[in-house]
Scaffold this motif. Structure first.
Motif, short mmCIF file in Angstrom:
data_model
loop_
_atom_site.label_atom_id
_atom_site.label_comp_id
_atom_site.label_asym_id
_atom_site.label_seq_id
_atom_site.Cartn_x
_atom_site.Cartn_y
_atom_site.Cartn_z
N ASP A 158 0.84 -1.21 0.00
CA ASP A 158 0.00 0.00 0.00
C ASP A 158 0.86 1.25 0.00
O ASP A 158 0.36 2.35 0.08
N THR A 159 2.16 1.07 -0.03
CA THR A 159 3.05 2.21 0.20
C THR A 159 3.98 2.46 -0.97
O THR A 159 5.00 3.12 -0.82
N SER A 160 3.65 1.92 -2.12
CA SER A 160 4.41 2.21 -3.33
C SER A 160 5.83 1.68 -3.27
O SER A 160 6.75 2.29 -3.77
N GLN A 161 6.01 0.51 -2.66
CA GLN A 161 7.36 -0.03 -2.56
C GLN A 161 7.59 -1.34 -3.30
O GLN A 161 8.66 -1.56 -3.82
N CYS A 162 6.58 -2.20 -3.35
CA CYS A 162 6.89 -3.57 -3.79
C CYS A 162 7.09 -3.68 -5.29
O CYS A 162 7.81 -4.55 -5.75
N GLY A 163 6.43 -2.83 -6.06
CA GLY A 163 6.69 -2.83 -7.50
C GLY A 163 5.98 -3.91 -8.30
O GLY A 163 6.22 -4.03 -9.50
N ALA A 164 5.09 -4.68 -7.68
CA ALA A 164 4.37 -5.71 -8.44
C ALA A 164 3.41 -5.09 -9.46
O ALA A 164 2.94 -5.76 -10.36
N CYS A 165 3.17 -3.78 -9.30
CA CYS A 165 2.18 -3.09 -10.14
C CYS A 165 2.84 -2.26 -11.23
O CYS A 165 2.17 -1.44 -11.86
N VAL A 166 4.14 -2.42 -11.46
CA VAL A 166 4.81 -1.53 -12.40
C VAL A 166 4.29 -1.74 -13.83
O VAL A 166 4.21 -2.88 -14.31
N VAL A 167 3.92 -0.65 -14.45
CA VAL A 167 3.54 -0.64 -15.88
C VAL A 167 4.30 0.53 -16.51
O VAL A 167 5.01 1.27 -15.82
N HIS A 168 4.16 0.65 -17.81
CA HIS A 168 4.78 1.81 -18.47
C HIS A 168 3.68 2.79 -18.86
O HIS A 168 2.67 2.39 -19.45
N VAL A 169 3.89 4.04 -18.53
CA VAL A 169 2.98 5.10 -18.98
C VAL A 169 3.80 6.05 -19.84
O VAL A 169 4.81 6.59 -19.36
N ASP A 170 3.40 6.18 -21.07
CA ASP A 170 4.16 6.98 -22.03
C ASP A 170 5.64 6.60 -22.01
O ASP A 170 6.53 7.45 -22.00
N GLY A 171 5.88 5.32 -21.97
CA GLY A 171 7.23 4.81 -22.10
C GLY A 171 8.03 4.77 -20.81
O GLY A 171 9.18 4.32 -20.81
N LYS A 172 7.45 5.25 -19.72
CA LYS A 172 8.22 5.27 -18.47
C LYS A 172 7.60 4.32 -17.45
O LYS A 172 6.38 4.22 -17.32
N ALA A 173 8.48 3.65 -16.70
CA ALA A 173 8.00 2.74 -15.65
C ALA A 173 7.38 3.56 -14.54
O ALA A 173 7.97 4.52 -14.05
N VAL A 174 6.18 3.19 -14.16
CA VAL A 174 5.54 3.84 -13.01
C VAL A 174 4.84 2.76 -12.19
O VAL A 174 4.55 1.67 -12.68
N LYS A 175 4.57 3.12 -10.95
CA LYS A 175 3.81 2.21 -10.09
C LYS A 175 2.34 2.54 -10.28
O LYS A 175 1.88 3.61 -9.88
N SER A 176 1.63 1.63 -10.91
CA SER A 176 0.25 1.93 -11.28
C SER A 176 -0.66 2.02 -10.07
O SER A 176 -1.77 2.51 -10.17
N CYS A 177 -0.17 1.56 -8.91
CA CYS A 177 -0.96 1.72 -7.69
C CYS A 177 -0.75 3.09 -7.08
O CYS A 177 -1.32 3.40 -6.05
N THR A 178 0.12 3.88 -7.66
CA THR A 178 0.41 5.20 -7.10
C THR A 178 0.24 6.26 -8.19
O THR A 178 1.05 7.17 -8.35
N MET A 179 -0.81 6.07 -8.97
CA MET A 179 -1.16 7.01 -10.02
C MET A 179 -2.65 6.83 -10.26
O MET A 179 -3.14 5.70 -10.32
N PHE A 180 -3.35 7.92 -10.39
CA PHE A 180 -4.79 7.81 -10.63
C PHE A 180 -5.05 7.55 -12.11
O PHE A 180 -4.35 8.06 -12.99
N ALA A 181 -6.08 6.77 -12.35
CA ALA A 181 -6.45 6.47 -13.74
C ALA A 181 -6.72 7.75 -14.50
O ALA A 181 -6.35 7.87 -15.68
N ALA A 182 -7.33 8.73 -13.82
CA ALA A 182 -7.64 9.98 -14.51
C ALA A 182 -6.38 10.68 -15.01
O ALA A 182 -6.42 11.40 -16.01
N GLU A 183 -5.26 10.44 -14.31
CA GLU A 183 -4.02 11.08 -14.74
C GLU A 183 -3.40 10.38 -15.94
O GLU A 183 -2.47 10.91 -16.54
N ALA A 184 -3.89 9.22 -16.24
CA ALA A 184 -3.38 8.50 -17.41
C ALA A 184 -4.26 8.75 -18.63
O ALA A 184 -4.07 8.13 -19.68
N ASN A 185 -5.21 9.65 -18.48
CA ASN A 185 -6.08 9.97 -19.61
C ASN A 185 -5.23 10.43 -20.79
O ASN A 185 -4.38 11.30 -20.64
N GLY A 186 -5.44 9.82 -21.92
CA GLY A 186 -4.69 10.20 -23.12
C GLY A 186 -3.33 9.55 -23.22
O GLY A 186 -2.62 9.74 -24.21
N ALA A 187 -2.95 8.78 -22.23
CA ALA A 187 -1.60 8.22 -22.22
C ALA A 187 -1.54 6.89 -22.98
O ALA A 187 -2.56 6.27 -23.28
#
Lengths: 161, 789, 260
Positions: free
Chosen positions: A41-70
């Motif tokens: 729950d604290t953005s550490q484990c990295g099991a949720c890593v995806v790429h957003v606009d080519g960059k690795a991010v923790k998808s549990c620490t980003m809102f879906a609304a912020e990925a609009n258009g990505a």
């Protein structure tokens, strides 16, 4: 509810999300892309890593609304077009870089991001890059080895089976 | 021979493909039509009396479907302890009830006292916040020594915080005391085996479904042993008939012990699913995992080693306080006793061993088996005190161990702690370790480190463990309330492919790859034609699951026995087809032939014949080709090893880095060396974590300070080195058909004392007379130790 | 998380307007705020995501001053390289995925007592630029999680004068990977500034005795005999106040050695 549209693994998708909907929740619950895992729950484990606009991010620490258009890439879109494992996935299998498989999607996505920026990393660069991906099964040995192998470097000197 | 990958081949894992493509199906990946969400209300205090719970407001909130409290479960059973320990005075251990939801009292932070079922998780969380609970906080019982003298009890009804006071072996006590009293030298060490949080990366998750039409329940849950979970729920907790309850453990993201046990959340979702007539799912967040998963270790021990003038070991005597937490988890009482005390002779010919363990209730999360389970605690105590003794008597630590090793011609060897070791060769392991790790080159490396301003240390360890858990006859005498056999069914389908149903559960161990290697080797067929089915009580005859490095040694043996039965029957069918007698049929490379002739039929033809039994001698042979075997081992298996590591200590900060770690293990025969090596790697990572990083910390109020990855230090890739692993010097287990011993826990058992010994060596080499530092040896602790000498 | 709406303004003016609503809260990269929201420790009605604000992006250098937009990620600072000590610092914040989302504006506005950027800003004598004003770093960092920012005020940029020599040494808290103790040393024509993070209950602060000694003689030797008091330093399960005090001295020496 907000409408969001994004390109995920090459496909245009859209959906209605709440402000609090995490990108990981949108992927898992709305799109049934359950390869992206939630291990903390604290953005550490990295099991949720995806790429957003080519960059690795923790998808549990980003809102879906912020990925609009990505443009988003997840583990489900990593295999080759013919369905065979890509170079990184194949190296993880060849070098036994996974056991229970839960951290694996995040590991593969982090490895892909690393090798894109740094095609021939050193061992210590690989280890440092994985700072945000926790694995409890492998002791990391074979993960590091797999990533080195995926980068095309000789891993024969690294102890094997 | 199999086409690719029989016994001994490093076959790549078939399960990897789904995990690497995101198509694994873990419990939380599944959703059911009409599914609802469960969220638990958990105590924020460690010890308190529940004065009142008012759910009125919460029940009226949007989406709320039901609320449960402890009151709803007073008439059902408690979650039981699976092992009865008797105290030295003959009294049975104290077994306070462990309810589904706390009732009357909350006993640790995270103890659930209510559960809300709602349409969504967020609605359920909103309602949990609206539950009005009045808990009168009591002083927390955290420290074990204080707990034993306190009249403030975790469980008032038992009137003590001591679960048991166990002696092993009580008849050896006087002799051990005498040996210590009369010894030339006695080395004493007080140490802590630090509490660990297992931290499987997949948090626990349970999803229940109830089918009103036939009164059947299905529970998907993160379990290492679905049959045991079903048994506990059926026989002890909810009383659901076993034939009405299916427990499915799908892909499970690691266990390390924490998913052996039945937890109250599983019972809650089952009860709720029936009440609502809708599926109910609960998924832990990481904080819940920290607060409620069964923790591991947490021993405080005083150990004494008596030696004669030549350095021969005369006796080990230990006194241990073992924390069992607030409630007895299913194997909590076995872990500090029969998985610990019985190993306190180590790899040594020592004639006297006496172990005293007092198990203590505290207001902390339950403590139970975690990777190694009792054996790491035994090894740590032994190998630390031996190392200290070597320094005290001025003997090389390797030489001192070798001097006392059991020698290869002494097997079977009856250890002074009550076990009979069947095979081993500890000197050979030590030889190999010295070679693989280039121990001779250490001093040169130490000089290189000195040039960088670092203190380099070398640490060594020899361990033995008892695995292949376990011979039912023996453990029954010792107090186990279950049998610890395992089962397998081999089903040869008409078209010649196989489904093998196994009672072991794979959550990282690679059973789907390794078990087919065994069957393929025996039948001489392509392993790709064999699939393993595991984790579903409706498909598998029975099983006791995966823990204690038992899957291959016990369940694998059942697979062998079932496959032997298949071969016997297939030979009969082949004999019939070839018009020969059974005794003349030979099986080679998947072909049955009549000895000395060119008459043969393939395995596939026999399979087809079994299911299309035209012109079949039905009076002699039943149609079909499916066999089941239950296997109960004759003894434990005894993996052993010689480990070493080299560390560097930064004298300015106290930070320790592990420069190398070498593990030479005797696992007996090896089925898939790639998987075995991977298992050792994982254990080493966890052992280094225990030694240097993992810092479970409760404060005096029973608050868990290390309750997230912001404070609990999980090993990361940059905390560990590449490991040197070798299992080429195995000695076969003498009593199971594969000659295997088990490899899952070794790394976690052998490595912690190795690392500590190395750090002590490093500090000593730097002129700091530090004799012990408790784990985890954080930079702060190492630095403090250096300041205090 | 409690429910909230989320807005993504494209301009600073829109963001400022949106944040004038008292129930609105700014969302930078979210790497601290989102975990906080998950624990239900905050309940904003509206989050104003700053990641789409064009004026807050970009890094520019002029007249020896590096200006970094408040919305610039740690990853972008890490790969910039024009102020090496700062880029090195950024490359060790969190982990790569965190660095791809977390922003400098969010970090300085949050002023976590163990964060890295505040040390860089304070030691470099940086200026924090907001939508309303410019604030010297010395005045900006008020205390643990406290800054001089007013309600609704947004950090739009941080201006770093690039020192002659600088270095940051971080001794990590091994779980969170924040600084258990971090020391940033910057040498300019005007003297030396030393900023310490991770150590104090007061948050980031300067070590004046070390500054004085290093301004006279910029060498590790100049620090011999200097120590900080353990009073008011953080003590937790990762280290006592005394240990942190010791680490401040060690990390300062190492920073000077690395910078020199």
């Amino acid at each position: 509810m907000t409408k969001v549209t994004m390109t995920i693994n090459g496909k245009a998708v859209s959906g209605e999300v709440e402000g609090r909907t995490l990108l990981s929740s949108f992927l898992r619950e709305d799109l049934h892309l359950t390869g992206t895992h939630i291990g903390c729950d604290t953005s550490q484990c990295g099991a949720c890593v995806v790429h957003v606009d080519g960059k690795a991010v923790k998808s549990c620490t980003m809102f879906a609304a912020e990925a609009n258009g990505a443009t988003v890439a997840t583990i489900e879109g990593q295999a080759n077009e013919d369905g065979s494992l890509n170079v990184i996935q194949a190296a993880f299998q060849e070098h036994h870089g996974l056991q229970c498989g839960f951290c694996t999607p995040g590991m593969v996505m982090s490895a892909a991001a690393l090798l894109k920026d740094n095609p021939k990393p050193s061992v210590s660069e690989v280890r440092e890059y994985l700072e945000g991906n926790i694995c409890r099964c492998t002791g990391y040995h074979n993960i590091v080895k797999a990533i080195m192998a995926a980068s095309g470097q000789d891993v024969s000197a690294i102890a094997a089976e | 021979m199999p086409k690719d990958g029989g016994i001994g081949a490093p076959t790549r894992r078939r399960e990897d493909v789904r995990f690497l493509t995101g198509t694994g199906q873990y419990c939380d990946d599944m959703n059911m039509f009409g599914q609802t969400a469960a969220v638990f209300a958990r105590s924020t205090v460690a010890n308190g009396v529940i004065k009142s719970i008012d759910t009125t407001a919460a029940a009226a909130m949007p989406g709320v479907l039901a609320i449960f409290t402890g009151e709803d479960f007073v008439d059902v059973g408690g979650n039981p302890a699976g092992w009865l320990i008797n105290s030295r005075d003959g009294e049975p251990m104290k077994e306070p009830k462990r309810p589904v939801l706390a009732h009357g009292k909350v006993r640790h932070v995270g103890d659930a006292y209510a559960a809300v079922i709602a349409e969504t998780v967020e609605q359920a969380k909103d309602a949990v916040e609206a539950i009005e609970v009045d808990i009168e906080e009591l002083p927390a019982i955290v420290n074990m020594k204080d707990a034993l003298s306190s009249t403030n009890y975790v469980h008032d009804e038992i009137g003590t915080n001591q679960c048991f006071d166990w002696g092993w072996i009580e008849d050896n006590r006087a002799a051990t005391d005498a040996a210590i009293k009369g010894a030339h030298h006695v080395t004493t060490l007080e140490l802590v085996n630090n509490r660990l949080v297992p931290n499987a990366m997949e948090p626990r998750c349970s999803m229940a479904q109830y089918n009103r039409a036939n009164d059947e329940y299905t529970l998907h849950t993160t379990s290492q042993n679905p049959h045991l979970t079903r048994l506990l729920i059926s026989a002890f907790v909810l009383g659901i008939p076993e034939n009405k309850l299916t427990v499915i453990a799908p892909d499970v993201g690691g266990g390390f012990g924490s998913k052996i046990y039945h937890y109250g959340e599983e019972a809650l979702v089952l009860a709720a699913a029936k009440k609502l007539g809708r599926p109910v799912k609960w998924t832990a967040d990481r904080t819940e995992a920290f607060l409620t998963d069964a923790h591991g270790r947490d021993h405080v021990t005083k150990i004494e080693l008596a030696l004669d003038e030549e350095g021969n070991f005369l006796a080990f005597r230990t006194e241990t306080l073992a924390n069992v937490g607030a409630y007895l988890s299913n194997f909590a009482t076995a872990t500090p006793t029969f998985l610990h005390g019985t190993l306190m002779a180590g790899n040594y010919t020592v004639p006297n061993v006496y172990v005293n363990v007092k198990a203590v209730f505290t207001n902390t999360a339950p403590v139970d088996a975690y990777r190694g389970a009792g054996r790491p605690e035994a090894t740590f105590s032994l190998e630390r005190v031996i190392d200290k003794a070597a320094r005290e008597i001025g003997m090389d630590p390797i030489a001192l161990r070798r001097k006392n090793f059991i020698k290869p011609d002494q097997y079977p060897f009856a250890s002074a702690a009550g076990l009979e070791y069947d095979s081993g060769n500890y000197d050979a392991l030590m030889d190999q370790m010295e070679k693989v790790a280039d121990v001779a080159g250490f001093e040169a490396r130490r000089k290189e480190s000195e040039k960088k301003g670092k203190l380099r240390g070398f640490g060594v360890n020899a361990y033995i463990e008892a695995c292949g858990i376990a011979p039912s006859n023996l453990v029954g005498v010792l107090g186990s309330r279950v049998g610890l056999y395992d089962a397998a069914t081999v089903r040869v389908n008409a078209t010649g492919n196989l489904s093998v149903m196994v009672g072991a559960h794979s959550h990282g161990q690679g059973h789907e790859t390794a078990f087919p290697q065994v069957v393929a080797e025996m039948l001489g067929i392509d392993p790709q034609s064999i699939d393993i089915v595991h984790g579903d009580t409706s498909k598998i005859p029975f099983g006791m699951g995966t823990y204690g490095s038992r899957s291959l040694a016990v369940c694998g043996s059942a697979v062998v026995r079932a496959t032997e039965k298949i071969i016997n029957k297939a030979k009969k069918i082949a004999a019939h087809m070839l018009e020969a007698s059974d005794g003349d049929i030979e099986l080679k490379d998947g072909v049955f032939s009549v000895a000395g002739t060119d008459k043969s039929v393939t395995f596939g033809e026999v399979a087809l014949k079994a299911y299309i039994p035209h012109e079949f001698p039905l009076e002699d042979i039943e149609p079909g080709l499916e066999e089941t075997a239950f296997y109960d081992p004759a003894n434990f298996t005894y993996p052993s090893g010689a480990y070493c590591c080299e560390v560097e200590v930064d004298p300015d900060t106290g930070k320790v880095t592990v420069e190398s770690m070498t593990a030479v293990d005797d696992f007996g025969n090896v089925i898939n060396p790639m998987i075995v090596t991977g298992q050792v790697h994982g254990g080493l990572g966890q052992g280094i974590g225990q030694a240097l990083l993992e810092n479970t910390t409760y404060d005096e109020n029973g608050q868990l300070l290390s309750a997230s990855y912001m404070d609990y230090v999980m090993p990361r890739a940059d905390d560990v080195p590449f490991y040197g692993v070798d299992h080429s010097k195995g000695t076969a287990c003498t009593h199971n058909p594969l000659g295997v011993k088990g490899c899952g826990e070794a790394g976690a058992i052998g490595s912690p004392p190795t690392v500590v010994n190395a750090v002590i060596d490093a500090l000593q080499s730097g002129g700091k007379n530090v004799t012990h530092i408790d784990m985890p040896m954080t930079p702060h602790r190492v630095w403090s130790a250096m300041q205090n000498v | 998380m409690y429910a909230f709406d989320i807005e993504r303004p494209a301009t600073l003016a829109e963001a400022v307007a949106a944040l004038s609503n008292e129930d609105a809260q700014a969302l930078g990269g979210g790497q601290t705020l989102i975990p906080t929201l998950k624990q239900r420790l905050a309940s904003p009605e509206k989050l104003i995501s700053l990641t789409g604000v064009a004026e807050m992006k970009g890094i520019s250098s002029s007249g020896g001053v590096l200006t970094i937009g408040g919305g610039v990620t740690h990853g972008e600072v890490a790969s910039d390289g024009s102020y090496k000590a700062l880029s090195d610092l950024a490359s060790n914040i969190g982990d790569p995925a965190v660095r791809n989302r977390g922003t400098i504006g969010g970090s300085v506005a949050n002023n976590d007592p163990s964060a890295c950027y505040p040390a860089a800003a304070l030691a470099s004598g940086a200026t924090i630029v907001t939508n309303a004003r410019e604030i010297a770093a010395d005045d900006f960092f008020v205390g643990m999680f406290e800054t001089a920012l007013d309600e609704g005020e947004i950090v739009t940029a941080v201006k770093f004068p690039i020192p002659e020599k600088a270095n940051y040494q971080k001794f990590v808290q091994p779980a969170s990977r924040f600084a258990l103790v971090g020391v940033f040393v910057a040498k300019t024509a005007d003297g030396v500034r030393v900023a310490v993070t991770g150590a104090s209950n007061e948050g980031v602060h300067r070590w004046s005795a070390a500054e004085e000694a290093l301004s006279k003689d910029f060498s590790a030797k100049a620090l011999d005999g200097l120590s900080v008091s353990a009073d008011d330093l953080i003590a937790d399960l990762h280290g006592s106040a005394e240990y942190r005090a010791h680490l401040v001295a060690v990390m300062t020496k190492r920073a000077v050695e690395a910078a020199a």
